[in-house]
Design a protein around this motif. Structure first.
Motif, PDB file in Angstrom:
ATOM      1  N   ARG A 125       3.027   9.748   5.673  1.00 28.30           N
ATOM      2  CA  ARG A 125       3.759   8.728   6.430  1.00 28.30           C
ATOM      3  C   ARG A 125       4.094   7.530   5.537  1.00 28.30           C
ATOM      4  O   ARG A 125       5.187   6.962   5.649  1.00 28.30           O
ATOM      5  CB  ARG A 125       2.972   8.294   7.661  1.00 28.30           C
ATOM      6  CG  ARG A 125       2.978   9.339   8.767  1.00 28.30           C
ATOM      7  CD  ARG A 125       2.495   8.810  10.102  1.00 28.30           C
ATOM      8  NE  ARG A 125       1.099   8.395  10.093  1.00 28.30           N
ATOM      9  CZ  ARG A 125       0.053   9.197  10.276  1.00 28.30           C
ATOM     10  NH1 ARG A 125       0.246  10.491  10.480  1.00 28.30           N
ATOM     11  NH2 ARG A 125      -1.173   8.710  10.274  1.00 28.30           N
ATOM     12  N   TYR A 126       3.159   7.157   4.663  1.00 29.75           N
ATOM     13  CA  TYR A 126       3.453   6.089   3.704  1.00 29.75           C
ATOM     14  C   TYR A 126       4.677   6.458   2.869  1.00 29.75           C
ATOM     15  O   TYR A 126       5.589   5.650   2.683  1.00 29.75           O
ATOM     16  CB  TYR A 126       2.278   5.863   2.754  1.00 29.75           C
ATOM     17  CG  TYR A 126       1.070   5.161   3.308  1.00 29.75           C
ATOM     18  CD1 TYR A 126       1.072   4.501   4.538  1.00 29.75           C
ATOM     19  CD2 TYR A 126      -0.118   5.141   2.582  1.00 29.75           C
ATOM     20  CE1 TYR A 126      -0.058   3.857   5.013  1.00 29.75           C
ATOM     21  CE2 TYR A 126      -1.251   4.492   3.049  1.00 29.75           C
ATOM     22  CZ  TYR A 126      -1.215   3.848   4.261  1.00 29.75           C
ATOM     23  OH  TYR A 126      -2.337   3.210   4.710  1.00 29.75           O
ATOM     24  N   ARG A 174       0.814  -1.221   0.000  1.00 27.77           N
ATOM     25  CA  ARG A 174       0.000   0.000   0.000  1.00 27.77           C
ATOM     26  C   ARG A 174       0.844   1.266   0.000  1.00 27.77           C
ATOM     27  O   ARG A 174       0.568   2.204  -0.742  1.00 27.77           O
ATOM     28  CB  ARG A 174      -0.906  -0.017   1.227  1.00 27.77           C
ATOM     29  CG  ARG A 174      -1.709   1.234   1.408  1.00 27.77           C
ATOM     30  CD  ARG A 174      -2.574   1.142   2.624  1.00 27.77           C
ATOM     31  NE  ARG A 174      -3.588   0.134   2.350  1.00 27.77           N
ATOM     32  CZ  ARG A 174      -4.724   0.031   2.987  1.00 27.77           C
ATOM     33  NH1 ARG A 174      -4.995   0.840   3.967  1.00 27.77           N
ATOM     34  NH2 ARG A 174      -5.590  -0.889   2.666  1.00 27.77           N
ATOM     35  N   ASP A 175       1.883   1.316   0.826  1.00 33.48           N
ATOM     36  CA  ASP A 175       2.668   2.547   0.919  1.00 33.48           C
ATOM     37  C   ASP A 175       3.434   2.816  -0.373  1.00 33.48           C
ATOM     38  O   ASP A 175       3.500   3.945  -0.847  1.00 33.48           O
ATOM     39  CB  ASP A 175       3.595   2.535   2.124  1.00 33.48           C
ATOM     40  CG  ASP A 175       4.505   1.334   2.206  1.00 33.48           C
ATOM     41  OD1 ASP A 175       4.338   0.376   1.413  1.00 33.48           O
ATOM     42  OD2 ASP A 175       5.393   1.330   3.077  1.00 33.48           O
ATOM     43  N   TYR A 179      -7.495   6.000  -0.866  1.00 29.44           N
ATOM     44  CA  TYR A 179      -7.305   5.055   0.234  1.00 29.44           C
ATOM     45  C   TYR A 179      -8.297   5.247   1.381  1.00 29.44           C
ATOM     46  O   TYR A 179      -8.342   4.425   2.294  1.00 29.44           O
ATOM     47  CB  TYR A 179      -5.883   5.169   0.792  1.00 29.44           C
ATOM     48  CG  TYR A 179      -4.862   4.432  -0.036  1.00 29.44           C
ATOM     49  CD1 TYR A 179      -4.866   3.049  -0.111  1.00 29.44           C
ATOM     50  CD2 TYR A 179      -3.886   5.116  -0.738  1.00 29.44           C
ATOM     51  CE1 TYR A 179      -3.931   2.364  -0.865  1.00 29.44           C
ATOM     52  CE2 TYR A 179      -2.941   4.444  -1.493  1.00 29.44           C
ATOM     53  CZ  TYR A 179      -2.979   3.064  -1.547  1.00 29.44           C
ATOM     54  OH  TYR A 179      -2.051   2.395  -2.292  1.00 29.44           O
ATOM     55  N   LYS A 218      -1.541  10.581   6.697  1.00 29.37           N
ATOM     56  CA  LYS A 218      -1.240   9.151   6.614  1.00 29.37           C
ATOM     57  C   LYS A 218      -0.496   8.839   5.315  1.00 29.37           C
ATOM     58  O   LYS A 218       0.452   8.055   5.302  1.00 29.37           O
ATOM     59  CB  LYS A 218      -2.540   8.339   6.700  1.00 29.37           C
ATOM     60  CG  LYS A 218      -2.350   6.848   6.639  1.00 29.37           C
ATOM     61  CD  LYS A 218      -1.733   6.322   7.911  1.00 29.37           C
ATOM     62  CE  LYS A 218      -1.790   4.807   7.948  1.00 29.37           C
ATOM     63  NZ  LYS A 218      -1.225   4.286   9.181  1.00 29.37           N
ATOM     64  N   ILE A 219      -0.901   9.473   4.232  1.00 29.79           N
ATOM     65  CA  ILE A 219      -0.226   9.267   2.948  1.00 29.79           C
ATOM     66  C   ILE A 219       1.215   9.775   3.038  1.00 29.79           C
ATOM     67  O   ILE A 219       2.136   9.122   2.534  1.00 29.79           O
ATOM     68  CB  ILE A 219      -0.996   9.963   1.803  1.00 29.79           C
ATOM     69  CG1 ILE A 219      -2.439   9.452   1.719  1.00 29.79           C
ATOM     70  CG2 ILE A 219      -0.258   9.815   0.478  1.00 29.79           C
ATOM     71  CD1 ILE A 219      -2.587   7.942   1.605  1.00 29.79           C
TER      72      ILE A 219
END
Length: 153
Positions: A119-120, A88-89, A110, A116-117
């Motif tokens: 952080r990915y 996913r990341d 997502y 959060k993206i």
């Protein structure tokens, strides 16, 4: 924004960033008023150009995180299988290198918040750096690190 245009080997080109395994980003002056472009280059991979050097570097990070991939044969909006399989990341980071996306689009895709993206993406960048450091250490130790096998897909 990524494109697959090629600018040839004009005198208006210089290496913007060089990585291990013959991977590099080339700074290209375009003949039009589009300004400077940044082309990702690696043997056995078609060149992809970006208007933003950060996106070219992120693309390189995705390349290292997947142990190399080929976009040839995936179509205009296709995604290389290696990117999908990486998780996913990595897919989120790859999406961000595409001309039709931004962090809000990826977050919506997502069902996550933009933070959060980010952080990915940070995770992908970190893993890519670890991989490059590992290759550099192997080179320093005299171990053959000829690079990722070209994709057979």
């Amino acid at each position: 924004m990524a494109t697959t245009d090629s600018f040839g080997s004009d005198s208006g080109e210089s290496t913007y960033r060089e990585y291990v395994l013959d991977v590099r980003i080339v700074e290209c002056e375009t003949p039009s008023d589009e300004g400077t472009r940044y082309r990702f280059e690696v043997p056995e991979h078609r060149g992809v150009t970006f208007a933003d050097p950060d996106l070219a570097e992120l693309y390189a990070d995705v390349y290292f995180d997947t142990n190399g991939f080929q976009e040839a044969g995936t179509g205009e909006r296709g995604i290389p299988p290696e990117v999908i399989q990486a998780g996913r990341d990595t897919l989120a980071a790859y999406f961000l290198t595409q001309p039709y996306t931004d962090v809000n689009w990826v977050a919506s895709f997502y069902g996550k918040k933009p933070a959060k993206i980010e952080r990915y993406v940070a995770g992908v960048r970190s893993r890519a750096e670890e991989i490059r450091e590992g290759v550099a250490e192997l080179d320093a130790d005299g171990v053959d690190s000829s690079g990722p096998e070209p994709s057979r897909t």
